[in-house]
Structure formats: structure tokens, C-alpha cells
Design an enzyme around this catalytic site. Structure first.
Site, mmCIF file in Angstrom:
data_model
loop_
_atom_site.group_PDB
_atom_site.id
_atom_site.type_symbol
_atom_site.label_atom_id
_atom_site.label_comp_id
_atom_site.label_asym_id
_atom_site.label_seq_id
_atom_site.Cartn_x
_atom_site.Cartn_y
_atom_site.Cartn_z
ATOM 1 N N TYR A 147 10.345 -5.826 -0.464
ATOM 2 C CA TYR A 147 9.063 -6.889 -0.543
ATOM 3 C C TYR A 147 9.301 -8.263 -0.378
ATOM 4 C CZ TYR A 147 4.649 -8.437 -1.854
ATOM 5 O OH TYR A 147 3.418 -9.127 -1.988
ATOM 6 N N SER B 111 2.325 -4.774 2.838
ATOM 7 C CA SER B 111 1.530 -6.256 2.442
ATOM 8 C C SER B 111 2.536 -7.227 2.817
ATOM 9 C CB SER B 111 1.199 -6.529 1.080
ATOM 10 O OG SER B 111 0.351 -7.485 1.072
ATOM 11 N N ASP C 269 -9.652 -3.005 4.598
ATOM 12 C CA ASP C 269 -8.559 -3.851 3.825
ATOM 13 C C ASP C 269 -9.384 -5.304 3.895
ATOM 14 O OD1 ASP C 269 -6.555 -5.522 2.684
ATOM 15 O OD2 ASP C 269 -5.073 -4.174 3.908
ATOM 16 N N HIS D 91 -6.470 -2.294 0.481
ATOM 17 C CA HIS D 91 -5.243 -2.658 0.620
ATOM 18 C C HIS D 91 -4.526 -1.748 0.003
ATOM 19 C CE1 HIS D 91 -2.388 -5.667 1.499
ATOM 20 N NE2 HIS D 91 -2.023 -5.945 0.247
#
Length: 694
Positions: free
Chosen positions: A461, A541, A625, A660
């Protein structure tokens, strides 16, 4: 192994994605944007493109011989009862329960006699399971509840007000609520936050003036009073009422880091809003109060966070007093039963200490092992608290905790068909490009042969102060059962080592995050866990940006890339929905020539080069999203399909009526994980799976 080659690019007929001349100029540099038309999420042309891409993608996935077998195994493993920690409201004890494969968990309650009944069943909200419960809050005496629903995964919510005793709807639904909790003032009404509904597409149009409202029961939403945000334009505003009902706490921010802090006395009519912090230089919030004494969690002069106290009568920073000091580990505290619980991260695993209201250490809590502990929260008068514990090989187990005695006991242990004794999960430290030591946890079956041929998922991430701590996942279990390795590094940009660690992966230091991820891959290859032919990189993301940047910078490094709901057009991300709020991490292409050039240097959409052999790629997104708009993924997939010169497929899988990720149904979640794993193994040339598991 290698019984036949996967369907190659030459055998896939991609839908034609037309190019329309469109140029933007940044600081004298012209940037061509031929797929700008895909940003229009409401156009029939975009809808037709989505349908055509999905037909190609699902046609490809259907040919994978063991796709159904992976699904069968994943459903079987997933099908166990899941129960949350209980919480008390009024005369009832509430808890969430999922019987195994229910799309959404059901909220149950018991009265004093132990009689159980369903309170809210989100599975009845919509036929296809795409409407989910987005949070709820009870009035002070537990007699009323306001609960939010999300339709199609959207960040826009509707709030329904119900009598908790009779379970009857009380009044009209509150609509157009976004990025908001609900916080009751007594039993008379509640605070919530929202934006004015945009004039363009509600899924992609910019939203940047958040306002805090008070809804008084029995009145129309159009009469709701704006409490904060009318004169002070802020992108994110939140309001919450203290447990004693005496104060309204307001936070206001323009980015995902840093906030102003305000307080209002609710015991006096027309009392003013008092400023505690008038800048965005710190992350600070009020966690508790004891009468007029306020307890504030802050990183002011404490990058790893500390707790200070101050008095309501003069709450400015110059009057703050130490309560729980900063340590070398990052602090995430909670309160309950009249105690503070200081939950620290030590190399991304939990360490918890209990303090009394005078700041005296009561004990360090003995946890079941090395992993992630969460919870230890509740009302002041609760006699028993609850916490969860998990790691990569331990299913999330709930423990009851007696704060006075300090004793824990198992409250709910899931019955999963999985034996963690057969697996190993270990933390190593590797060296990144600039010499920084990065922790990584590697999990796999015991007895694994380090021959460079193990299918490996490298998941990351690296942003927004988010910490990747160990947690159990059925999807990961299925991957490891089939001989796979899971590797999770704690990259810079995350919150594992506090604000300095976060800042080291932001703006013009964002490349550090990609370098850390690349170095993790190189470590796994060097130590013969895997090789480039068996390595997949995965992230969602901001992690989708990570995957997109890594695969465009080092396409040779991995065999498969799985960017999910990614921020991929870095020159335009801030022009959609709440994207401008991410500028603390990314900077924007408009703020300076230097920042524009830096961002352009790694923006995935702008770094796909003709004639390059890219890894087998499956981009995933949802057509609804409204956090990271699907145009990011659409444009990236179009660029890859146009410029890929190798034989690896470049597909995009678009969930319909999905956002999302929040509230995604169990069925949709399982299918997405199945498709990613099948795609990954197939493109690694693996034609059969280990026997006995399917």
C-alpha cells in the site's frame, strides 16, 4: 505444469478504444489525453466500452480450467459463522452475525432474558446484495437509531431514522450524506456532514465544501441547521458528541493529514464554537473528557503520537499537559471501563498497555501472540470489554477482557477449516534502494522449497499513514494451500513508524515507496522464494498506484500485475470527487513545474510506453467507484492494450453496481478473489493445482 500456454495477446481481440485528440498544457508542456472521453461515466459510449471490455475479460477467465475449483474451495472455506463483539445500547445487547456466505452481516440483539431477534438485515435492502449498511449510531438512551445505507458501493449515503424499540421508521430519510458518521445529542437529534450535491455526475464531480449539520427529530431535512462549514470552506468536517452529552467536538481538514480542532459547550444554549487548533499542521482529536478536563491525542511535537490533557476553559496547546508520553512506537489509543488502552505498533504488530485516568500504568496486556489486536473500547460504565486478535495464520478471534483483573478469555473463536500449525509466518527486514531497512512478513506452507518457482503475491500500500498489520484472510489461505507465498512489506508512506515514515513516502519522496516495493521483489527473488516468472504484485487504491508505477518502471520484474481501484492518472486525480484532499500525500500537477514534472515521471497512465513487454495485467475497478473514479482504471487499461508489445494479456475487470470496496457483497468479493488468483496462476503457466484440495 505448462501443459499449454495461456491465451496470449495475439489471440485476444480487445475492444477498440477510440482516440480523440485532447491536449492539456502544464507549465509549457503539452500532455495528450486521447482517452479523456472515458471520464464521462454517464455516457452511452463509456457504458458500451465497459460492457465490451467485460465480455473479453470474462471470456478469458472462463477458459481457465481450475477457476471453478478455486471458487468451490474458497466458498467452502468462507462458509463459517462470523460473530462480532457485542455492544450494549439501552436494554439490549447488539452484535453482528454472518452465517457464512450471507452477502452482508446481519445485526441481531438480545434482551435481558437472552431472547434473540434480528434488528437489521442488510441482505433485505436490495435483491442483488449491492446495498449495504454504512454505519449506525444509537441515541443516548438507546431508544432511537440512525443508520446509513450505501447503494452500489457509493460514498453517498442515505440515513434512516428508526425507533429502536418498535423497529418502526420514524420520519423521512436523510439523503445526500457523504464522508460522515452520525452522532446523537441526547435523544433529540444528531449531527452529520455532507456536501452540496454536485451539478454534474455525482460519481465523479468535485466535492470540496463539507458542512456539519444538526438534524432535529420531527423536522424536515431542508430545515437542518449548518453548525460549521458555511463560512469556513473545508474539504472534510466531522462532529461528535462526548459520552456525557456535554460537548460537541468538531474536526476540520483540507487533506487526508492535518486538522483544525474545535469544541462547543452543549449545556449552554447558543454557546460559541471555541478554537483549540486553528491550523492543519498536526493530527489531533479529543478522545475523552472528565468533566471539563479534555484528553487529546496528538502528534504535535510527537510524530508517534501522545495523549495530553487540558481544560475546556483554556484548551490551546500552550496549556496542554503530558498524560501518556510519546514513545518509539506509534500510539493508537482507546477508552472503556474507566481506563485508557494504549495500543502501540512495534514493527507492525500490536503491544497494548492499560492506564488509569491519572496516567498511571496499570499493566501491559498479555496478547495471544504476535499479531494485530484491536478493540478495548466501550462506555465508561462497561464492566467487560472485548478485543480481537488475528495474524496471517490465525483467524480473527474475539476475547472478552476484564479490565480490573486484567484477564482475557476466548469469547468467539471461528470454526474455520484451516490449521495454522501447517504454515509459517515470519518477519524479515530488507534494505531498500537508499539503505532504509523495511520490514516484511512472509507467510507460506511449512516445508516450502526455496527453488525460485513458488507462486508469490507481493501485496503493498505505502501511503496515507495507513499501516498494514497482520490479518487473516480466506482468500490468502486458498492461495497458500495451492503452494503460494504471501509477502507484505511495510513500505514508507504508511503509518507503521509514525509521521516521519509517512512523510518519507509523500510528494517528492513518493518514489521511495516504489523503490521499497521493488526492493521487496528483489529480496524475494534473491532469496529464491520466487523468481520473476512466478511473482505477482497486487494493491488497491493507493496500492493500485503502487502496482501501476512499479509495473511501468520495472516491467521485467514480475509476471503478473493486479492494480485494483487504483489512482492511475496522477495529473488529474485532484479534479474528481474528493481527490483534491489527497494532495498532502501526492502534491498536484498544478502547484509547480517541479511537482508537475515529478508526478508526470511516475504517473502510470503517462508512463505506458509503446513496444514494451508488460506483465500479464488484470486491472480491477467498480463502475460506481466515487472515491477513485473508474476513469483512472479505464485509461490505464486502454493505454496498456494499445502499447503492449509482448504476448501477456492486459485485461480490465469492471464490477457493475460496485464502488471502491466498502459494503461489497460476499459473493462479489469471493468471485473477484477467485478471478485474480485464477488469472495469476494461469499466467504463471500453472495448469494444474495441488490435488486433494479441490
Amino acid at each position: 505444469m505448462n501443459a499449454q500456454a495461456p491465451k496470449s495477446k495475439g489471440e485476444i481481440k480487445y475492444p477498440e478504444t477510440k482516440k480523440i485528440e485532447h491536449t492539456d498544457t502544464y507549465f509549457g508542456t503539452k500532455i495528450n489525453d486521447p482517452y479523456r472521453w472515458l471520464e464521462d461515466d454517464r455516457s452511452a459510449e463509456t457504458g458500451a466500452w465497459v460492457k465490451a471490455q467485460n465480455e473479453v475479460t470474462y471470456g478469458y477467465l472462463k477458459q481457465i480450467p481450475y477457476r471453478d475449483a478455486i471458487k468451490t474451495r474458497m466458498e467452502k472455506l468462507w462458509n463459517y459463522e462470523k460473530i462480532s463483539a457485542p455492544f450494549k445500547e439501552g436494554k439490549f445487547t447488539y452484535y453482528y452475525k454472518n452465517n457464512g456466505l450471507q452477502n452482508q452481516s446481519v445485526l441481531y440483539r438480545k434482551d435481558a432474558s437472552g431472547k434473540e431477534e434480528i434488528f437489521l438485515d442488510p441482505n433485505t435492502f436490495s435483491k442483488d446484495g449491492t446495498t449495504s449498511l454504512g454505519g449506525l449510531d444509537f441515541s443516548k438512551d438507546g431508544s432511537k437509531v440512525a443508520y446509513a445505507i450505501s447503494e452500489g458501493g457509493s460514498d453517498w449515503r442515505k440515513v434512516i431514522i428508526m425507533d429502536a424499540l418498535s423497529m418502526k421508521i420514524l420520519e423521512d430519510t436523510i439523503v445526500d450524506v457523504k464522508f460522515s458518521g452520525v452522532s446523537w445529542k441526547g435523544n433529540e437529534g444528531f449531527y452529520y456532514s455532507s456536501y452540496d450535491k454536485p451539478k454534474g455526475s455525482e460519481l465523479s464531480a468535485k466535492t470540496d465544501q463539507h458542512k456539519l449539520y444538526f438534524h432535529k427529530l420531527g423536522t424536515a431535512q431542508k430545515d437542518d441547521k449548518v453548525i460549521f462549514g458555511l463560512d469556513q470552506k473545508r474539504r472534510y468536517v466531522g462532529g461528535s458528541v462526548t459520552e456525557d452529552d456535554n460537548y460537541l467536538i468538531i474536526t476540520a481538514a483540507n487533506s487526508t493529514y492535518g486538522n483544525e480542532l474545535y469544541i462547543k459547550d452543549l449545556t449552554k444554549e447558543n454557546s460559541p464554537i471555541i478554537t483549540i487548533l486553528d491550523n492543519f499542521n498536526t493530527s489531533s482529536y479529543i478522545i475523552e473528557n472528565e468533566g471539563k478536563k479534555l484528553f487529546i491525542v496528538t502528534d504535535y511535537k510527537a510524530p508517534n503520537k501522545k495523549i495530553v490533557t487540558t481544560d475546556f476553559s483554556n484548551p490551546k496547546p500552550e496549556n496542554w499537559k503530558p498524560f501518556i508520553p510519546e514513545t518509539e512506537n506509534v500510539l493508537s489509543p482507546s477508552t472503556g471501563s474507566g481506563y485508557f488502552f494504549a495500543n502501540y505498533m512495534k514493527d507492525a504488530v500490536s503491544l497494548v498497555k492499560q492506564y488509569d485516568y491519572k496516567g498511571k500504568l496499570v499493566r501491559e496486556i498479555t496478547l495471544p501472540g504476535l499479531g494485530t489486536a484491536g478493540g478495548f473500547g466501550g462506555k465508561k460504565d462497561e464492566k467487560t470489554l472485548y478485543y480481537s486478535f488475528t495474524n496471517y495464520i490465525t483467524p480473527g478471534t474475539i476475547y472478552s477482557f476484564e479490565p480490573k483483573a486484567g484477564s482475557s478469555s476466548v469469547y468467539e473463536k471461528p470454526k474455520v477449516d484451516f490449521n495454522g500449525e501447517n504454515y509459517v509466518s515470519k518477519q524479515i527486514f530488507y534494505t531498500s534502494k537508499d539503505g532504509t531497512k523495511i520490514p516484511m512478513i512472509i507467510t507460506h506452507k511449512k516445508g516450502l522449497k526455496l527453488d525460485g518457482k513458488n507462486p508469490t503475491t507481493l501485496y503493498g500500500y505505502g501511503g496515507f499513514n495507513v499501516s498494514l498489520t497482520p490479518s487473516f484472510s480466506i482468500a490468502n489461505v486458498v492461495w497458500m494451500e495451492n503452494g503460494g507465498i504471501l509477502a507484505v512489506p511495510n513500505l514508507r508512506g504508511g503509518g507503521e513508524y509514525g509521521k516521519k515514515w509517512h512523510d518519507a513516502g509523500t510528494k517528492m519522496q513518493k518514489q521511495n515507496v516504489f523503490d521499497d516495493f521493488i526492493a521487496a521483489a528483489e529480496y524475494l527473488i534473491k532469496e529464491k522464494y520466487t523468481s520473476s516468472d512466478y511473482l505477482a504484485i497486487k494493491g488497491g487504491s493507493n496500492g493500485g498506484l503502487l502496482v501501476g508505477a512499479t509495473m511501468t518502471q520495472r516491467p521485467d520484474l514480475m509476471k503478473v500485475a493486479l492494480p485494483a481501484v487504483g489512482v492511475l492518472d496522477m495529473l488529474r486525480y485532484h479534479t474528481f470527487t474528493a481527490g483534491a484532499g489527497w494532495a498532502y500525500d501526492y502534491g498536484t500537477s498544478e502547484e509547480s513545474a517541479a511537482m508537475f514534472n515529478y508526478i508526470k515521471g511516475y504517473s502510470p497512465v503517462h508512463n505506458v510506453k509503446k513496444g514494451t513487454h508488460y506483465p500479464a495485467t488484470m486491472v480491477t475497478t467498480g463502475d460506481h467507484d466515487d472515491r477513485v473514479v473508474p476513469a483512472h482504471s479505464f485509461k490505464f487499461a486502454a493505454e496498456l492494450q494499445d502499447k503492449q508489445s509482448g504476448e501477456n494479456p492486459t485485461l480490465i475487470r469492471i464490477d457493475i453496481n460496485a464502488g471502491h470496496g466498502a459494503g461489497k457483497s460476499v459473493a462479489a468479493t469471493i468471485q473477484e478473489n477467485v478471478d485474480m488468483q485464477a488469472f495469476t496462476l494461469y499466467n504463471m503457466g500453472i495448469m494444474t493445482l495441488p490435488t486433494g484440495k479441490m
